[in-house]
Design a protein around this motif. Structure first.
Motif, mmCIF file in Angstrom:
data_model
loop_
_atom_site.group_PDB
_atom_site.id
_atom_site.type_symbol
_atom_site.label_atom_id
_atom_site.label_comp_id
_atom_site.label_asym_id
_atom_site.label_seq_id
_atom_site.Cartn_x
_atom_site.Cartn_y
_atom_site.Cartn_z
ATOM 1 N N GLY A 33 0.813 -1.210 0.000
ATOM 2 C CA GLY A 33 0.000 0.000 0.000
ATOM 3 C C GLY A 33 0.842 1.254 0.000
ATOM 4 N N THR A 34 1.969 1.200 0.706
ATOM 5 C CA THR A 34 2.889 2.336 0.734
ATOM 6 C C THR A 34 3.528 2.535 -0.634
ATOM 7 O OG1 THR A 34 3.327 1.978 3.081
ATOM 8 C CG2 THR A 34 4.930 3.299 1.859
ATOM 9 N N TRP A 35 3.921 1.443 -1.282
ATOM 10 C CA TRP A 35 4.462 1.554 -2.646
ATOM 11 C C TRP A 35 3.449 2.248 -3.555
ATOM 12 C CZ3 TRP A 35 6.195 -4.264 -3.106
ATOM 13 C CH2 TRP A 35 7.406 -4.434 -2.414
ATOM 14 N N GLY A 36 2.197 1.852 -3.441
ATOM 15 C CA GLY A 36 1.173 2.455 -4.274
ATOM 16 C C GLY A 36 1.042 3.945 -4.027
ATOM 17 N N LEU A 37 1.103 4.336 -2.760
ATOM 18 C CA LEU A 37 1.036 5.751 -2.406
ATOM 19 C C LEU A 37 2.202 6.526 -3.002
ATOM 20 C CD1 LEU A 37 -0.263 8.000 -0.488
ATOM 21 C CD2 LEU A 37 1.527 7.334 1.127
ATOM 22 N N ILE A 38 3.420 6.000 -2.818
ATOM 23 C CA ILE A 38 4.616 6.686 -3.310
ATOM 24 C C ILE A 38 4.620 6.752 -4.832
ATOM 25 C CG2 ILE A 38 7.133 6.610 -3.404
ATOM 26 C CD1 ILE A 38 5.978 7.417 -0.667
ATOM 27 N N ASP A 39 4.243 5.658 -5.471
ATOM 28 C CA ASP A 39 4.206 5.655 -6.938
ATOM 29 C C ASP A 39 3.212 6.683 -7.470
ATOM 30 O OD1 ASP A 39 6.119 3.703 -7.023
ATOM 31 O OD2 ASP A 39 4.738 2.050 -7.443
ATOM 32 N N MET A 40 2.060 6.769 -6.832
ATOM 33 C CA MET A 40 1.053 7.732 -7.274
ATOM 34 C C MET A 40 1.537 9.160 -7.076
ATOM 35 S SD MET A 40 -2.562 6.033 -6.069
ATOM 36 C CE MET A 40 -3.487 7.463 -6.624
ATOM 37 N N LEU A 41 2.162 9.419 -5.924
ATOM 38 C CA LEU A 41 2.686 10.758 -5.665
ATOM 39 C C LEU A 41 3.751 11.141 -6.694
ATOM 40 C CD1 LEU A 41 3.034 10.741 -1.769
ATOM 41 C CD2 LEU A 41 1.466 12.159 -3.107
ATOM 42 N N GLY A 42 4.563 10.159 -7.080
ATOM 43 C CA GLY A 42 5.635 10.437 -8.024
ATOM 44 C C GLY A 42 5.182 10.551 -9.465
ATOM 45 N N GLN A 43 4.089 9.872 -9.807
ATOM 46 C CA GLN A 43 3.658 9.820 -11.199
ATOM 47 C C GLN A 43 2.510 10.773 -11.537
ATOM 48 O OE1 GLN A 43 2.741 5.672 -11.773
ATOM 49 N NE2 GLN A 43 4.827 5.020 -11.241
ATOM 50 N N ASP A 44 1.817 11.239 -10.516
ATOM 51 C CA ASP A 44 0.665 12.103 -10.733
ATOM 52 C C ASP A 44 1.136 13.548 -10.875
ATOM 53 O OD1 ASP A 44 -1.691 13.601 -10.615
ATOM 54 O OD2 ASP A 44 -2.664 12.158 -9.282
ATOM 55 N N ASP A 45 1.046 14.102 -12.068
ATOM 56 C CA ASP A 45 1.571 15.452 -12.274
ATOM 57 C C ASP A 45 0.664 16.533 -11.696
ATOM 58 O OD1 ASP A 45 -0.422 15.299 -14.135
ATOM 59 O OD2 ASP A 45 0.885 15.411 -15.892
ATOM 60 N N ARG A 46 -0.403 16.112 -10.994
ATOM 61 C CA ARG A 46 -1.205 17.075 -10.254
ATOM 62 C C ARG A 46 -0.567 17.411 -8.904
ATOM 63 N NH1 ARG A 46 -6.735 13.824 -9.945
ATOM 64 N NH2 ARG A 46 -5.170 12.195 -9.531
ATOM 65 N N ILE A 47 0.460 16.624 -8.508
ATOM 66 C CA ILE A 47 1.028 16.744 -7.165
ATOM 67 C C ILE A 47 2.548 16.890 -7.257
ATOM 68 C CG2 ILE A 47 1.173 15.669 -4.875
ATOM 69 C CD1 ILE A 47 -1.121 13.809 -5.785
ATOM 70 N N GLU A 48 3.102 17.760 -6.430
ATOM 71 C CA GLU A 48 4.554 17.828 -6.233
ATOM 72 C C GLU A 48 4.841 17.286 -4.846
ATOM 73 O OE1 GLU A 48 8.226 21.079 -6.181
ATOM 74 O OE2 GLU A 48 6.219 21.670 -6.841
ATOM 75 N N ALA A 49 5.730 16.293 -4.740
ATOM 76 C CA ALA A 49 5.876 15.588 -3.471
ATOM 77 C C ALA A 49 7.309 15.170 -3.186
ATOM 78 C CB ALA A 49 4.980 14.342 -3.462
ATOM 79 N N THR A 50 7.553 14.849 -1.925
ATOM 80 C CA THR A 50 8.798 14.241 -1.485
ATOM 81 C C THR A 50 8.496 13.380 -0.264
ATOM 82 O OG1 THR A 50 11.132 14.660 -0.946
ATOM 83 C CG2 THR A 50 9.504 16.109 0.081
ATOM 84 N N ALA A 51 9.524 12.756 0.288
ATOM 85 C CA ALA A 51 9.363 11.951 1.502
ATOM 86 C C ALA A 51 10.570 12.161 2.400
ATOM 87 C CB ALA A 51 9.208 10.472 1.160
ATOM 88 N N LEU A 52 10.335 12.065 3.703
ATOM 89 C CA LEU A 52 11.383 12.262 4.693
ATOM 90 C C LEU A 52 11.388 11.104 5.670
ATOM 91 C CD1 LEU A 52 10.736 16.018 5.569
ATOM 92 C CD2 LEU A 52 12.576 15.125 4.133
ATOM 93 N N GLN A 53 12.579 10.573 5.948
ATOM 94 C CA GLN A 53 12.712 9.560 6.980
ATOM 95 C C GLN A 53 12.750 10.238 8.353
ATOM 96 O OE1 GLN A 53 15.434 6.157 5.988
ATOM 97 N NE2 GLN A 53 16.179 7.576 4.435
ATOM 98 N N THR A 54 12.166 9.567 9.346
ATOM 99 C CA THR A 54 12.186 10.077 10.715
ATOM 100 C C THR A 54 12.660 8.986 11.668
ATOM 101 O OG1 THR A 54 9.887 9.421 11.131
ATOM 102 C CG2 THR A 54 10.260 11.641 10.272
ATOM 103 N N VAL A 55 13.297 9.428 12.754
ATOM 104 C CA VAL A 55 13.622 8.517 13.853
ATOM 105 C C VAL A 55 13.186 9.195 15.155
ATOM 106 C CG1 VAL A 55 15.563 7.396 12.695
ATOM 107 C CG2 VAL A 55 15.963 9.453 14.081
ATOM 108 N N GLY A 56 12.946 8.396 16.177
ATOM 109 C CA GLY A 56 12.513 8.952 17.453
ATOM 110 C C GLY A 56 11.836 7.893 18.290
ATOM 111 N N VAL A 57 10.919 8.326 19.169
ATOM 112 C CA VAL A 57 10.245 7.379 20.049
ATOM 113 C C VAL A 57 9.382 6.397 19.263
ATOM 114 C CG1 VAL A 57 10.249 8.925 22.030
ATOM 115 C CG2 VAL A 57 8.324 8.970 20.444
ATOM 116 N N LYS A 58 9.032 6.734 18.016
ATOM 117 C CA LYS A 58 8.246 5.827 17.180
ATOM 118 C C LYS A 58 9.125 4.920 16.331
ATOM 119 C CE LYS A 58 4.388 6.125 16.982
ATOM 120 N NZ LYS A 58 3.303 5.526 17.789
ATOM 121 N N GLY A 59 10.442 4.953 16.573
ATOM 122 C CA GLY A 59 11.348 4.117 15.797
ATOM 123 C C GLY A 59 11.737 4.777 14.491
#
Length: 223
Positions: free
Chosen positions: A187-213
């Motif tokens: 499901g995450t792959w699908g989300l990322i692929d859609m964000l990257g391929q849909d020219d209606r949206i400009e997107a990026t992703a950020l890794q996080t670390v902390g109390v949630k791992g």
């Protein structure tokens, strides 16, 4: 020996102590997560504050949230939109929704939150069919296999400038494992692929670390 997770949590504690105004209502909401269908699955205090800051930067007055749980992130977002704002949030589990409603009342934001109980995909499709007013910010944090469908509905309920945030996109690095059989990763792959391929949206992703791992957010803006 280097203990990464212990240091991540220690750094989170440092930031919370100095930057995050987590009052009694937020603490109670976070702790009440133990009574929900997914205990301790809410965002962390720093992540809740991040959502609030992004909502304020965007000038958001209408927010759509997929996945209420105990209402912890909902409170952060409801406070960000202000008394005249509106948050619509979806929760599938009725008992969990009761916990969230208690927390929203305690935090003084119940009057600006519409908590819709039931499958999020059915709930959001009803909004699309009703042609409701567009949302200024959408936070996707529900069942991960449905992420692509949630994103498509989010775009349908957006306007140019709407911010869309997807949570839990790293999953301890599993998102980079091409052999993963985990439906949440798919499901995450699908989300990322859609964000990257849909020219209606400009997107990026950020890794996080902390109390949630180790995890991360995808964030985009509708063109």
């Amino acid at each position: 020996m280097y203990d990464g997770e212990a240091i991540w949590s220690k750094v989170d504690d440092y930031f919370v102590d100095r930057l995050v105004n987590e009052d009694d209502a937020l603490v109670a909401a976070r702790e009440s997560s133990a009574r929900t269908v997914m205990p301790q699955a809410d965002v962390s205090p720093t992540q809740g504050a991040f959502l609030s800051v992004v909502a304020r930067i965007a000038g958001a007055r209408r927010v759509l949230e997929f996945g209420t749980l105990a209402g912890y992130s909902t409170i952060w977002l409801a406070r960000a939109v202000g008394p005249a704002g509106r948050v619509v949030t979806f929760e599938i589990d009725p008992a969990t929704a009761v916990v969230a409603e208690e927390n929203l009342r305690r935090a003084g934001v119940a009057d600006r939150v519409e908590l819709v109980v039931g499958p999020a995909l059915e709930s959001v499709r009803a909004l699309v069919e009703a042609s409701v007013e567009p949302f200024d910010l959408v936070f996707i944090d529900a069942d991960k296999p449905s992420n692509p469908a949630y994103l498509e509905a989010a775009v349908a309920l957006s306007r140019p400038g709407t911010v869309i945030i997807g949570d839990n996109v790293v999953r301890n690095g599993a998102v980079a494992d091409p052999d993963s059989s985990d439906p949440r990763v798919h499901g995450t792959w699908g989300l990322i692929d859609m964000l990257g391929q849909d020219d209606r949206i400009e997107a990026t992703a950020l890794q996080t670390v902390g109390v949630k791992g180790w995890d991360g957010f995808a964030i985009g803006v509708v063109r």
